[in-house]
Design a protein around this motif. Structure first.
Motif, short mmCIF file in Angstrom:
data_model
loop_
_atom_site.label_atom_id
_atom_site.label_comp_id
_atom_site.label_asym_id
_atom_site.label_seq_id
_atom_site.Cartn_x
_atom_site.Cartn_y
_atom_site.Cartn_z
N ASN A 182 -2.93 8.83 11.00
CA ASN A 182 -1.61 9.03 11.59
C ASN A 182 -0.63 9.30 10.46
O ASN A 182 -0.20 8.38 9.77
N ARG A 183 -0.29 10.58 10.30
CA ARG A 183 0.50 11.03 9.16
C ARG A 183 1.80 10.24 9.00
O ARG A 183 2.17 9.88 7.87
N MET A 184 2.50 9.95 10.08
CA MET A 184 3.80 9.31 9.96
C MET A 184 3.69 7.89 9.40
O MET A 184 4.59 7.42 8.70
N THR A 185 2.58 7.21 9.68
CA THR A 185 2.36 5.88 9.10
C THR A 185 2.30 6.01 7.58
O THR A 185 2.93 5.22 6.84
N ILE A 234 12.32 4.99 11.18
CA ILE A 234 11.40 3.84 11.04
C ILE A 234 11.93 2.87 9.98
O ILE A 234 11.98 1.65 10.20
N LEU A 235 12.36 3.41 8.84
CA LEU A 235 12.85 2.53 7.75
C LEU A 235 14.06 1.70 8.19
O LEU A 235 14.20 0.54 7.78
N CYS A 277 0.84 -1.20 0.00
CA CYS A 277 0.00 0.00 0.00
C CYS A 277 0.88 1.26 0.00
O CYS A 277 1.94 1.28 0.63
N ALA A 301 5.84 6.83 6.14
CA ALA A 301 6.79 5.71 6.21
C ALA A 301 6.39 4.59 5.23
O ALA A 301 7.27 3.97 4.62
N LEU A 302 5.08 4.36 5.09
CA LEU A 302 4.65 3.32 4.14
C LEU A 302 5.05 3.69 2.72
O LEU A 302 5.54 2.85 1.95
N ARG A 330 8.80 3.43 2.23
CA ARG A 330 9.24 2.04 2.10
C ARG A 330 9.20 1.60 0.62
O ARG A 330 10.17 1.01 0.11
N THR A 345 -3.88 5.80 5.45
CA THR A 345 -3.60 6.05 6.87
C THR A 345 -3.28 7.52 7.16
O THR A 345 -3.07 7.89 8.31
N HIS A 346 -3.28 8.34 6.11
CA HIS A 346 -2.85 9.72 6.29
C HIS A 346 -3.74 10.51 7.24
O HIS A 346 -3.27 11.30 8.05
#
Lengths: 169, 295
Positions: B51-54, B105-106, B42, B57-58, B61, B47-48
């Motif tokens: 939770n913006r950071m999710t 996170i990555l 995805c 990061a997605l 990735r 998810t924005h």
């Protein structure tokens, strides 16, 4: 009927909370011209959704009224208000920041936890199993293998595990 | 031969296989080598709002995986994927705090990303990297008697601060030009957001938003709508029956994804364009193309 706002129930710090949230930084630039509301395609269908009103309520400190009202979730994120705002408030980003705060403060809509659950389970919003892959194969499209492991890790590392559906749901 | 990663996202590989199949076919003709990466998932857009950071990061990735595979260019088919991935690139390039947070996170999944991969929506890629002249030259059967309502959707041009002056958010024209390159003509209509972003929150409101645009397309006698986003398709095609019910009159407006339209003009075999996946019957459109070619 709307209820009156009483000063003792307002939270003067709310505007600073919004301005600290990524996307909400430019709140103070708003001079209340109403271009956002007049540009909004949701507002054409739905009187209750008015971006300027949301901004005014934030400035007043009406934290509960803003965060608990499901109306913020009507925003289609089309960016029309953001494009036209003469002050560069970044209205769509601001509404998104408010949604992020609403989730953190316990006002996350069920449809959103369900989406997060699907992502954690499949690594994508729509499941791809044998049935979907058979259809893809028929159209000579490459097969897809779900790989949710890294996605679950990212959900966890970005602090979003708490938005996953509870076991009972 | 140009080379790019193909990012198909969540909705296209399940509900928009006609879009995907036809794009892969026209890409062959236009000599674009599309590379699939088995690790893509995805884009993060859903998810924005939560939770913006999710979301960041997605998408980072996916971009990191493309970069790891030495792909410096990524083609997206969905407007929402385009917006979210471009947004992430923008922040990684301009906001060091966010860049570090994303990479923190990555790192945990043994990746890192510093903005190396250029993301373009497939139609922007056709317009800028392939060009209208090459597209015109690839047309074997001009669709000259087809009247098309070209609907680019919101995130193809907005927020404009992400798209480096590409197209015009108030008056988008690149999709019109791409449609005209097939020989078809363009119908003007009053355009509004399809409503897709509101569908999950309040269905009736979303459907009413879609109805406004369909009405205007119908009044201006479009034969078909050309789309380039699977969410617009969810509204204008998959929910058209519901909109007709709510509106009290039929629209009966078939949709074609742009690569299907281009594929027809290129005279690619119809079974390779996924036309049977389209839910609203294309008989009249195909007849019109047939009769146009006889004249």
């Amino acid at each position: 009927m709307k209820k009156p706002l009483f000063q003792e129930q307002l939270d003067p710090a709310f505007k600073y909370q919004v301005m600290k949230e990524p996307g909400g930084e430019k709140l103070a630039l708003c001079f209340a011209c109403d271009t956002c509301t007049l540009s909004c395609p949701v507002r054409v269908q739905e009187e209750t959704y008015q971006p300027r009103t949301i901004i005014r309520l934030i400035l007043l400190g009406a934290k509960q009224e803003v965060l608990a009202d499901p109306v913020i979730w009507l925003c289609a994120s089309c960016f029309q208000c953001q494009e036209r705002c003469p002050q560069g408030v970044g209205v769509t980003d601001l509404i998104n920041a408010v949604k992020n705060i609403a989730c953190r403060e316990g006002f996350i809509p069920k449809s959103m936890t369900l989406q997060m659950g699907l992502l954690a389970k499949h690594g994508r919003l729509l499941e791809i199993g044998d049935f979907e892959n058979k259809k893809r194969d028929k159209q000579q499209l490459p097969l897809i293998k779900e790989q949710p492991d890294d996605i679950q890790k990212i959900i966890d590392l970005s602090g979003a595990s708490r938005y996953l559906p509870q076991e009972s749901e | 031969m140009k080379k790019a990663a193909l990012f198909i996202g969540c909705t296209v590989p399940v509900r928009g296989t006609n879009y995907e199949q036809s794009f892969r076919e026209v890409a062959k003709v236009l000599q674009i080598e599309l590379v699939d990466h088995p690790g893509f998932s995805c884009c993060g857009f859903p998810t924005h709002a939560i939770n913006r950071m999710t979301a960041l990061a997605l998408s980072a990735r996916n971009l990191a995986l493309a970069n790891q595979a030495s792909l410096s260019s990524m083609i997206t088919l969905c407007n929402a994927c385009t917006e979210n991935m471009t947004h992430t690139n923008h922040l990684i390039q301009h906001d060091p705090v966010t860049r570090d947070e994303i990479n923190r996170i990555l790192n945990q999944i043994h990746l890192q990303y510093h903005g190396e991969v250029k993301v373009k929506h497939a139609m922007r890629y056709l317009y800028e990297e392939i060009g209208l002249d090459t597209i015109r030259a690839s047309v074997q059967k001009p669709l000259s008697n087809l009247r098309i309502a070209a609907y680019p959707g919101c995130h193809y041009t907005k927020p404009s601060e992400l798209y480096e002056g590409f197209d015009n958010p108030e008056n988008p024209h690149t999709l019109n030009e791409l449609v005209m390159a097939t020989g078809a003509s363009i119908v003007s209509y009053e355009s509004s957001c399809c409503g897709g972003g509101t569908l999950g929150a309040k269905e009736d409101t979303a459907l009413q938003m879609g109805i406004q645009t369909l009405k205007s397309m119908k009044e201006n006698e479009a034969d078909a709508i050309v789309l380039i986003c699977p969410f617009c398709d969810v509204m204008f095609e998959q929910n058209q029956k519901k909109m007709e019910k709510l509106n009290g009159e039929e629209f009966n407006l078939p949709i074609l994804y742009y690569p299907q339209l281009l594929g027809l003009a290129m005279n690619i075999e119809r079974e390779k364009l996924g036309l049977t996946v389209n839910r609203i019957k294309l008989d009249k459109v195909l007849e019109k193309i047939q009769s146009g070619n006889k004249e």
